[in-house]
Design a protein around this motif. Structure first.
Motif, PDB file in Angstrom:
ATOM      1  N   PHE A  37      -9.656  18.714  23.544  1.00 60.93           N
ATOM      2  CA  PHE A  37     -10.161  19.843  22.989  1.00 60.93           C
ATOM      3  C   PHE A  37     -11.171  19.502  21.896  1.00 60.93           C
ATOM      4  CE2 PHE A  37      -6.465  21.526  25.411  1.00 60.93           C
ATOM      5  CZ  PHE A  37      -7.323  22.016  26.751  1.00 60.93           C
ATOM      6  N   THR A  38     -11.058  18.400  21.244  1.00 65.27           N
ATOM      7  CA  THR A  38     -12.159  18.132  20.035  1.00 65.27           C
ATOM      8  C   THR A  38     -13.191  17.133  20.380  1.00 65.27           C
ATOM      9  OG1 THR A  38     -10.743  16.682  19.137  1.00 65.27           O
ATOM     10  CG2 THR A  38     -10.265  18.947  18.185  1.00 65.27           C
ATOM     11  N   VAL A  39     -12.706  16.263  21.068  1.00 66.94           N
ATOM     12  CA  VAL A  39     -13.586  14.993  21.391  1.00 66.94           C
ATOM     13  C   VAL A  39     -14.247  15.439  22.685  1.00 66.94           C
ATOM     14  CG1 VAL A  39     -13.777  12.444  21.827  1.00 66.94           C
ATOM     15  CG2 VAL A  39     -12.445  13.315  20.111  1.00 66.94           C
ATOM     16  N   LEU A  40     -13.849  15.662  23.883  1.00 68.19           N
ATOM     17  CA  LEU A  40     -14.290  16.000  24.953  1.00 68.19           C
ATOM     18  C   LEU A  40     -15.542  16.731  24.894  1.00 68.19           C
ATOM     19  CD1 LEU A  40     -14.116  15.065  27.925  1.00 68.19           C
ATOM     20  CD2 LEU A  40     -12.914  17.375  28.244  1.00 68.19           C
ATOM     21  N   PRO A  41     -15.737  18.007  24.158  1.00 71.28           N
ATOM     22  CA  PRO A  41     -16.899  18.867  24.140  1.00 71.28           C
ATOM     23  C   PRO A  41     -17.817  18.116  23.539  1.00 71.28           C
ATOM     24  CG  PRO A  41     -15.173  20.082  23.399  1.00 71.28           C
ATOM     25  CD  PRO A  41     -14.461  18.692  23.391  1.00 71.28           C
ATOM     26  N   TRP A  42     -17.689  17.365  22.352  1.00 76.25           N
ATOM     27  CA  TRP A  42     -18.848  16.527  21.838  1.00 76.25           C
ATOM     28  C   TRP A  42     -19.534  15.317  22.713  1.00 76.25           C
ATOM     29  CZ3 TRP A  42     -20.969  18.771  18.087  1.00 76.25           C
ATOM     30  CH2 TRP A  42     -20.638  19.708  17.320  1.00 76.25           C
TER      31      TRP A  42
END
Length: 62
Positions: A37-42
């Motif tokens: 949920f923190t790396v995937l959106p970027w």
């Protein structure tokens, strides 16, 4: 169990969210959730910028 029922009975949504975050952050699997949920959106933002060729658009702009 009393902690869970008191939080849900009060319908304090911030307390419910905080409790859920606390539950998910207690184990090693939570680090996987955190990465998703923190790396995937970027990564998705970066992919979309690459597809739109934003660097070329900025270079060609005024």
């Amino acid at each position: 169990m009393t902690e869970y029922t008191s939080v849900f009975r009060d319908t304090d949504y911030f307390a419910i969210v905080a409790m859920n975050i606390e539950i998910f952050s207690q184990n090693a699997l939570s680090s996987l959730y955190g990465l998703i949920f923190t790396v995937l959106p970027w990564l998705l933002i970066g992919l979309s910028f690459g597809k739109l060729d934003v660097v070329r658009m900025i270079a060609d702009g005024p």
